[in-house]
Scaffold this motif. Structure first.
Motif, PDB file in Angstrom:
ATOM      1  N   ARG A  82       0.831  -1.202   0.000  1.00 54.84           N
ATOM      2  CA  ARG A  82       0.000   0.000   0.000  1.00 54.84           C
ATOM      3  C   ARG A  82       0.868   1.256   0.000  1.00 54.84           C
ATOM      4  O   ARG A  82       0.605   2.217  -0.741  1.00 54.84           O
ATOM      5  N   GLY A  83       1.867   1.250   0.839  1.00 51.18           N
ATOM      6  CA  GLY A  83       2.740   2.412   0.913  1.00 51.18           C
ATOM      7  C   GLY A  83       3.442   2.680  -0.406  1.00 51.18           C
ATOM      8  O   GLY A  83       3.495   3.834  -0.877  1.00 51.18           O
ATOM      9  N   ARG A  84       3.943   1.632  -1.013  1.00 49.68           N
ATOM     10  CA  ARG A  84       4.623   1.798  -2.297  1.00 49.68           C
ATOM     11  C   ARG A  84       3.657   2.228  -3.389  1.00 49.68           C
ATOM     12  O   ARG A  84       3.977   3.064  -4.248  1.00 49.68           O
TER      13      ARG A  84
ATOM     14  N   ALA B 126       6.670   0.316 -17.194  1.00 52.54           N
ATOM     15  CA  ALA B 126       8.068  -0.010 -16.909  1.00 52.54           C
ATOM     16  C   ALA B 126       8.430   0.331 -15.466  1.00 52.54           C
ATOM     17  O   ALA B 126       9.119  -0.437 -14.778  1.00 52.54           O
ATOM     18  N   GLU B 127       7.954   1.487 -14.992  1.00 51.22           N
ATOM     19  CA  GLU B 127       8.251   1.895 -13.623  1.00 51.22           C
ATOM     20  C   GLU B 127       7.542   0.996 -12.614  1.00 51.22           C
ATOM     21  O   GLU B 127       8.126   0.625 -11.576  1.00 51.22           O
ATOM     22  N   ALA B 128       6.279   0.651 -12.888  1.00 48.49           N
ATOM     23  CA  ALA B 128       5.542  -0.233 -11.979  1.00 48.49           C
ATOM     24  C   ALA B 128       6.216  -1.594 -11.886  1.00 48.49           C
ATOM     25  O   ALA B 128       6.351  -2.169 -10.789  1.00 48.49           O
ATOM     26  N   ARG B 129       6.658  -2.093 -13.009  1.00 50.00           N
ATOM     27  CA  ARG B 129       7.331  -3.401 -12.993  1.00 50.00           C
ATOM     28  C   ARG B 129       8.656  -3.312 -12.246  1.00 50.00           C
ATOM     29  O   ARG B 129       9.020  -4.226 -11.496  1.00 50.00           O
ATOM     30  N   ARG B 130       9.375  -2.209 -12.434  1.00 50.67           N
ATOM     31  CA  ARG B 130      10.652  -2.019 -11.745  1.00 50.67           C
ATOM     32  C   ARG B 130      10.440  -1.996 -10.232  1.00 50.67           C
ATOM     33  O   ARG B 130      11.262  -2.516  -9.470  1.00 50.67           O
ATOM     34  N   GLN B 131       9.316  -1.414  -9.808  1.00 53.45           N
ATOM     35  CA  GLN B 131       9.031  -1.313  -8.383  1.00 53.45           C
ATOM     36  C   GLN B 131       8.348  -2.555  -7.804  1.00 53.45           C
ATOM     37  O   GLN B 131       8.030  -2.593  -6.607  1.00 53.45           O
ATOM     38  N   GLY B 132       8.101  -3.559  -8.630  1.00 48.10           N
ATOM     39  CA  GLY B 132       7.440  -4.765  -8.137  1.00 48.10           C
ATOM     40  C   GLY B 132       5.951  -4.619  -7.955  1.00 48.10           C
ATOM     41  O   GLY B 132       5.316  -5.440  -7.263  1.00 48.10           O
ATOM     42  N   LEU B 133       5.356  -3.607  -8.571  1.00 53.38           N
ATOM     43  CA  LEU B 133       3.903  -3.389  -8.508  1.00 53.38           C
ATOM     44  C   LEU B 133       3.284  -3.936  -9.784  1.00 53.38           C
ATOM     45  O   LEU B 133       2.750  -3.205 -10.609  1.00 53.38           O
ATOM     46  N   TRP B 134       3.314  -5.236  -9.953  1.00 53.17           N
ATOM     47  CA  TRP B 134       3.013  -5.860 -11.235  1.00 53.17           C
ATOM     48  C   TRP B 134       2.223  -7.147 -11.022  1.00 53.17           C
ATOM     49  O   TRP B 134       2.568  -7.959 -10.166  1.00 53.17           O
ATOM     50  N   ASN B 135       1.152  -7.321 -11.800  1.00 49.86           N
ATOM     51  CA  ASN B 135       0.328  -8.539 -11.717  1.00 49.86           C
ATOM     52  C   ASN B 135      -0.129  -8.829 -10.283  1.00 49.86           C
ATOM     53  O   ASN B 135      -0.189  -9.984  -9.857  1.00 49.86           O
ATOM     54  N   LEU B 136      -0.485  -7.779  -9.564  1.00 49.13           N
ATOM     55  CA  LEU B 136      -0.898  -7.941  -8.172  1.00 49.13           C
ATOM     56  C   LEU B 136      -2.201  -8.719  -8.034  1.00 49.13           C
ATOM     57  O   LEU B 136      -2.479  -9.294  -6.980  1.00 49.13           O
ATOM     58  N   PHE B 137      -2.999  -8.739  -9.087  1.00 49.24           N
ATOM     59  CA  PHE B 137      -4.336  -9.339  -9.026  1.00 49.24           C
ATOM     60  C   PHE B 137      -4.315 -10.847  -8.970  1.00 49.24           C
ATOM     61  O   PHE B 137      -5.285 -11.472  -8.521  1.00 49.24           O
TER      62      PHE B 137
END
Length: 405
Positions: free
Chosen positions: A13-15, A53-64
């Motif tokens: 959530r914070g990220r 690209a930024e979301a994937r770099r931050q690990g915010l990817w395929n969260l669902f």
């Protein structure tokens, strides 16, 4: 039931909140400016690729995706507050995180029912965000609220091919040039005795001869470029190998139900985020505008709207969290009643909140200068999508009445 966020949820959530503030909200206006300069309105603005690209770099990817092999491995209860945050910018944030419909549901179908070849060919590039997809079920000639009505034919010819003939519409994502694959629902056994075993699903690459994306369908005047539009699609004697069957023949209805359960709760999670954005905009407007000698925030009717909106959102959030918890603990079937309840309650309540927010903004509320009109169109559409409210009311009422029969 304990709805306190665990450590992993809090950390994500914070990220995600930081990602929204630093990247997504500033990109909303940029995406609109870039889209105006594109050769085709269906092309993807460059800023979307940058966000992905930024979301994937931050690990915010395929969260669902709860399957840890393919996705983040989050439970529904862990994902709920994250999806809510993305709902604050529903036309940009879910896509940035590779958590946008219809791809999410299609990835779940391929992960759960696809064979190894299908997952390799289609699931992997979808998970990587390299392609988009569409789910072709709704038809213009029949009441598609009853999925057994679909008339598209999937006929086996010889031993190696299916021939698909039919007309679909409001096929989300089909206008996007990156859409490479359709999951098509049609009848393989139209005269079968069990109406829920007549349907099957097959994979149809977009470039297959006989597939025609005829036109974009508007939603309250919007073409919804951000989600790849909603298209009318013709399948004219389209031939695909039998190996493109998803699951088994006659399993299409069951697959559709398995797909739509998580989809319904994801929509409701994001709707709560839309409502939160609307409340924020209402409050900012109310304290910044004066009418008849005092701030709008001092007008009793405005205070009532804001108070009612807050109460309604808190109620909805608790019901959605309970549903997510049940899906995690007793499965989608055990949470059937609650899934239907949130699908009935959430869109209609959020539509009402958005309506008040639009009213508070006056002419600005229906303009392109605020996101409210577009949010309203999206929320109102969700009273139809994934099954009209009335279908869920009918089913829920029958389940309640059964206790007394």
């Amino acid at each position: 039931m304990d709805f306190a966020f665990d450590a992993r949820t809090e950390e994500l959530r914070g990220r995600l909140l930081a990602f929204m503030d630093e990247h997504v909200y500033p990109a909303e206006a940029v995406a609109e400016e870039q889209r105006a300069r594109l050769a085709s309105p269906w092309d993807t603005p460059a800023v979307v690729g940058e966000l992905k690209a930024e979301a994937r770099r931050q690990g915010l990817w395929n969260l669902f995706l709860p399957d840890a092999e393919y996705g983040a491995g989050l439970t529904n209860l862990q994902y709920a507050p994250l999806a809510e945050i993305t709902g604050r910018s529903p036309h940009l944030a879910p896509t940035a995180l590779n958590c946008a419909a219809p791809d999410t549901g299609n990835m779940e179908v391929l992960a759960q029912f696809g064979d190894e070849r299908q997952r390799k060919q289609w699931l992997e590039p979808l998970l990587a965000g390299e392609i988009r997809s569409a789910f072709a079920m709704t038809e213009p000639e029949v009441a598609s609220s009853d999925a057994t009505n679909v008339e598209t034919r999937i006929e086996r010819e010889g031993g190696g091919e299916y021939v698909i003939t039919g007309r679909k519409w409001y096929i989300s994502g089909a206008m996007n040039p990156d859409c490479r694959i359709f999951i098509v629902m049609g009848k393989t056994d139209p005269d079968g005795p069990d109406v829920r075993r007549q349907q099957s699903m097959v994979l149809v690459p977009r470039d297959t001869p006989g597939v025609t994306v005829k036109r974009a369908m508007r939603v309250f005047g919007y073409e919804d470029h951000s989600h790849g539009g909603h298209a009318e699609v013709l399948f004219d004697h389209v031939r695909v190998p039998v190996s493109n069957l998803v699951g088994e023949e006659g399993g299409g209805f069951a697959i559709a139900q398995a797909r739509l359960g998580p989809g319904r709760i994801h929509h409701c999670m994001r709707l709560i985020g839309m409502a939160e954005r609307a409340i924020e905009l209402m409050c900012r407007r109310a304290v910044s505008r004066t009418a008849f000698g005092k701030a709008l925030a001092q007008q009793g009717v405005v205070q009532n709207w804001i108070a009612d909106a807050r109460v309604a959102v808190e109620q909805l959030r608790l019901l959605v969290l309970k549903t997510a918890w049940l899906m995690d603990t007793v499965g989608n079937r055990g949470a059937h009643t609650e899934i239907q309840a949130i699908k009935i309650a959430t869109p209609r309540t959020v539509v009402d909140i958005l309506d008040r927010a639009i009213q508070l903004h006056g002419a600005g509320g229906v303009s392109q200068d605020f996101p409210l009109a577009e949010l309203y169109a999206s929320a109102r559409t969700l009273m139809l999508a994934d099954g009209p409210d009335e279908v869920h009311q009918r089913s829920l009422a029958r389940r309640e009445l059964k206790k007394y029969l």
